[in-house]
Scaffold this active site. Sequence first.
Site, short mmCIF file in Angstrom:
data_model
loop_
_atom_site.label_atom_id
_atom_site.label_comp_id
_atom_site.label_asym_id
_atom_site.label_seq_id
_atom_site.Cartn_x
_atom_site.Cartn_y
_atom_site.Cartn_z
N THR A 394 0.91 -1.14 0.00
CA THR A 394 0.00 0.00 0.00
C THR A 394 0.95 1.18 0.00
O THR A 394 2.16 1.00 0.13
CB THR A 394 -0.87 -0.07 1.28
OG1 THR A 394 -1.70 -1.22 1.23
CG2 THR A 394 -1.73 1.16 1.50
N GLY A 487 1.04 -1.27 4.93
CA GLY A 487 1.42 -2.44 5.72
C GLY A 487 0.27 -3.23 6.30
O GLY A 487 0.40 -3.81 7.38
N1 GLY Z 1 -5.26 -3.37 1.70
C1 GLY Z 1 -4.82 -2.95 2.95
C2 GLY Z 1 -5.85 -2.18 3.71
O1 GLY Z 1 -6.73 -1.61 3.12
O2 GLY Z 1 -5.83 -2.16 4.90
#
Ligand code: GLY
Length: 585
Positions: A394, A487
């Site tokens: 991310t 993360g």
């Molecule tokens: N894909 C990671 C989150 O949205 O927490």
Amino acid sequence: MMPSRVRLLSAALLLLAACQRPSASRSALGGGVPPRQAPVFPGGWRFAPGTPAAFGEKFMIASNERRASDAGNEIIRAGGNAVDAAVAVGFALAVTYPVAGNIGGGGFMVIRMADGRNAAIDYREVAPLAAHRDMYLDAQGNPTNESIIGYRASGVPGAVAGMAEALSKYGTMTLSQVMQPAIKLARDGFTVDSALYGSLASSKEYLARFDARDVFYTNGAPLTIGSTFKQPALARTLEYIAQQGPKAFYEGIVGDSMVAAMTRGGGIITTADLKAYKPEWRTPIRASYRGYTLFSMPPASSGGITVTETLNMLETWPTLPAWGTPEYAHILGSAYQRAFIDRNSKLADPAFVKVPIEQLTSKSYAQALAKTIDPAKKTPTPKDGSQIVDGMHTTHYSVVDDKGNAVATTTTLNNGYGSAVYLKNVGFFMNDEMDDFATAPGKPNMFGLVQYEANAIAPGKRMLSAMSPTIVLDPRGELLLVVGAAGGPRIITATSQVILNVIDHRMNLSDAMRAPRLHHQALPDTLMVETGGLTKEAEDGLRRIGHGIRYMGGLANVNAVMRVKGGWEGVSEPRVGGTGGTSAR
Ligand code: GLY
């Protein structure tokens, strides 16, 4: 209250606390506020305290990729505000940081305008209309990896609609203006650096099964360091969006290409899904912590509530134990454990589940929870979970402009390079955000996170996120900190630890970012700590009171901006050396 809780478990820790010494670092606040302090990191920890941060007198942008930050810089210099710049950075990250920057994913943006307006926009992906609760279970009821890899893993992307909406309400420039830097980077290319090369080299096996191999691995090897990487298909897509608005992503050539690829590959996103996508304006979670004010992201992210619940528990200690002590790690880990128990069972898309926001963010609830933290004993999480695994991605970026407007944005494809599905003719990766649902309620997802029915899959529902873009005001109400992380679930713990390091432990931003991090997410019932991040005494102290400890290479990826005397400091995540990027004036 609760002075007994801060009693020391070992004399060595008194020593550690006593070793904290003041530094002459810049401090934004005047008299009455304790000076910033240089921490003492454990011997052998990978970073030394005292590394200077980037400084800008007028504005600052911190992201994972310098050229993307420079795109925002260009926009502010041309008269744009922080929202204009944030959107420019978002599109540029889709070009220069394909592991997580995206137009095929989604995100969240928290905005604080200098005139006092606050806003939060949710452009999280949604489950396609054909999605259903058990779509990723095999015949035995176990989750398959189809929520992670391949065409069926994608939610309907929200990034383009969300960024355009944020711009239209809080920006001052047109979409076409703020997208020019990204279009140029895609069309004319940029120089491949060791960070992009390394990322592609480590993802080769993951990406080689789909069309990315023809673009990112020409001749079978990752793009060469020093070569110019042009993305004509992506440049075309960005130009359509710049000229025609977000509709050009969801309909026409781009939308049709997405749907055609899904049909070919067995995915379920349809034209109707793309047409129906809408970002949502939300009321930010507003929290107070020791006189500071936080604005963070409400559901469909769990970030704001979980950070607030944790800080509210910690606030019941008039003073927290010194940083680096087992008492502090125990209290912090136990607060996270309790907040994650709520997060994993009660939080979800508010359009589908009634989320008790008031209760979970109230001081009285936190006081009751904090009382269950026994200073002398770790409390087990009720049920055991499985191992946490690495491999997520991310990206967060923080922007402060020359007028004092601030934007905290976190955006994601979920896994690095999302589902690995690359749409060659339109030039972008699709997300694998469906794995953020509880694909098998009660069983762990790829982050080892065990979630329950509230976050089960349903058509049109947003999957719960941990993204925690957060803006902190100091006790005078002035902008202090813009912060967030990548993360998975560790976003919440890393973001809040940078905040705690700044507020409670009086670290400067550089040290607050470099301090070893820990993480607890209820299940697996283990304190995760960065390798080298505990002294032997602290580890022994924690084990003595029942903590299982698991060492991890690195926890999360934070990018932050903080006010200091005379301007702004910016720090890109030091754990991913070489890929960071601040841009300032
Ligand atoms: N894909 C990671 C989150 O949205 O927490």
